[in-house]
Design an enzyme around this catalytic site. Structure first.
Site, short mmCIF file in Angstrom:
data_model
loop_
_atom_site.label_atom_id
_atom_site.label_comp_id
_atom_site.label_asym_id
_atom_site.label_seq_id
_atom_site.Cartn_x
_atom_site.Cartn_y
_atom_site.Cartn_z
N VAL A 11 0.61 -1.45 0.06
CA VAL A 11 0.02 0.08 -0.07
C VAL A 11 0.95 1.06 0.02
O VAL A 11 0.42 1.91 -0.45
CB VAL A 11 -0.91 0.18 1.16
CG1 VAL A 11 -1.81 0.77 1.14
CG2 VAL A 11 -1.52 -1.29 1.21
N LYS A 200 -13.30 -4.71 10.11
CA LYS A 200 -13.75 -3.36 9.37
C LYS A 200 -15.27 -3.14 9.77
O LYS A 200 -16.03 -2.57 9.60
CB LYS A 200 -14.03 -4.48 7.89
CG LYS A 200 -12.22 -4.17 7.41
CD LYS A 200 -12.33 -5.29 6.26
CE LYS A 200 -10.92 -5.07 5.65
NZ LYS A 200 -10.64 -6.02 4.35
N1 HSE Z 1 -6.15 -9.69 2.93
C1 HSE Z 1 -7.59 -8.26 2.60
C2 HSE Z 1 -8.88 -9.18 2.26
C3 HSE Z 1 -6.60 -7.22 2.61
O1 HSE Z 1 -7.79 -10.01 1.20
O2 HSE Z 1 -9.20 -8.47 2.17
C4 HSE Z 1 -7.36 -5.72 3.13
O3 HSE Z 1 -7.79 -5.64 4.40
#
Ligand code: HSE
Length: 405
Positions: A11, A200
């Site tokens: 990123v 999340k």
């Molecule tokens: N490993 C995470 C995914 C990356 O596969 O969504 C993004 O948060």
């Protein structure tokens, strides 16, 4: 304006690339102010990188440079990202982050520090990668009472489930393919067991309802128990299995939040979200259902969101944006197993009569190769605890929640 990037992984390197390749569109957003990458913090060496002169291993080079006013934290993990971010915010610098683990674990302290110092702490990239979701929720949907949210929040698990559904690949083979393609987190457990999606969910729930939700308040189940047999039963009934994060408002001071595999019927906007794509469906009382869809991971999609936050910080360099939420509370997130009713998919060794005497009339499912002593069915709506009671005495192979999104 001088900016810095902490963490030059996928990123972070994408952030530097986007800043350098999108000068004109960025300067429209900053009203002509140019963003210049002045420092890149990383403990690794990048001798062949064209930015070699910008690298430092010493965080103080960024903290003590008065010209650096905006910093992107793309390091991941709680430490030392937390310590660095607190120090930067305290010094009046704005910080933007793609680090969902940090925001989910330490959001209130960081937001409080930003509040005290008048700096900005933004993290659009922490949920849904490149999908605009944090800003739309905090601005465009602000007039709504949010009733609930359901999201496919992890690209790796969605890729694995898509491969199982579309190509009949086993879970293990699909996971290996995801790792070979570089989607999975360093430790794939965080993806496969739902911890990444859980972080999340914490951020979305905190934003939607104004109080912080911690990862240990969100019951989390991953996809490692899903088999091709389950996929096949559900497919025969016109549905798909997805790893969903679900959040529901129960009253003014109670919510439920959980991550689990869920049956999604074809026809739902979430059913056709395939591969590494993510989607977040927000249910508001005025707007109805709105669905945000796009690439939830990856270098440039995630960098797109990080850089947009940096632009916002540059624009608000002398102003504190009104953004954030309050501290959480222990009894604020209730046990969904007692409080939410939904139908369930059940697969068990049982006779039809045994199923009917425990559940009444149910919808039986079938698959090619189904053994005569195996039954799969969809129950009426009930709580998870009620389901467990009714399944006492059954030889259960699997149960999966059925979502109404
Ligand atoms: N490993 C995470 C995914 C990356 O596969 O969504 C993004 O948060």
């Amino acid at each position: 304006m001088k900016i810095a990037v902490m963490g030059y992984g996928t990123v972070g390197s994408g952030v530097v690339e986007v800043i350098e390749t999108h000068v004109s569109s960025i300067s429209k957003g900053t009203n002509g102010e140019k963003m210049e990458v002045a420092k890149i913090l990383d403990l690794r060496d990048f001798p062949d990188d064209s930015h070699a002169a910008l690298f430092t291993k010493d965080f103080n080079d960024i903290l003590n440079d008065p010209e650096i006013k905006v910093v992107a934290e793309t390091m991941g993990g709680v430490n030392p990202a937390f310590d660095f971010t607190m120090k930067l915010l305290k010094a009046g610098k704005s910080v933007v982050s793609s680090n969902k683990e940090l925001v989910a674990q330490k959001g209130p302290e960081l937001l409080q520090m930003a509040e005290e110092s008048g700096s900005n702490y933004l993290f659009e990239a922490s949920v849904g990668g490149g999908i605009p979701i944090i800003r739309p929720m905090s601005q465009c949907l602000v007039a709504n009472n949010i009733e609930g949210i359901a999201g496919i929040l992890n690209g790796t698990t969605n890729f694995i489930l898509t491969k199982m559904i579309e190509d009949g690949m086993t879970f293990a083979d699909a996971l290996k393919l995801a790792q070979d393609n570089g989607f999975a987190e360093k430790d794939p457990t965080a993806d496969v067991e739902g911890f990444d999606a859980c972080r999340k969910v914490c951020i979305l729930a905190s934003l939607a309802f104004g109080k912080h939700v911690y990862p240990n308040q969100v019951e989390t189940e991953g996809i490692s128990n899903i088999t091709l047999e389950d996929v096949s039963y559900i497919e025969g009934a016109n549905g798909v299995i997805k790893l969903l994060g679900q959040i529901k408002k129960l009253s003014d001071d109670k919510i439920a939040a959980f991550v689990s595999p869920a049956v999604v019927w074809n026809g739902s906007q979430l059913a056709s979200v395939n591969g590494v794509f993510n989607a977040i469906l927000v249910r508001g009382d005025a707007v109805g259902d709105v669905c945000f869809y796009g690439q939830g991971a990856g270098k440039l999609p995630t960098a797109s969101a990080v850089v947009a936050d940096m632009v916002d910080c540059v624009k608000h360099i002398d102003r504190k944006k009104f953004f954030g939420w309050g501290e959480g509370a222990e009894d604020y997130v209730v046990d969904y197993k007692d409080s939410i009713e939904m139908p369930f998919y059940v697969r068990a060794k049982a006779t039809e009569n045994k199923v009917k005497s425990a559940f009444g009339e149910v919808k039986f499912l079938s698959r090619i190769g189904q053994p005569s002593d195996e039954k799969a069915f969809i129950t009426d709506k009930m709580t998870q605890n009620e389901l467990s009671k009714r399944l006492e005495g059954f030889e259960v192979i699997n149960t999966i929640k059925v979502t109404n999104y």
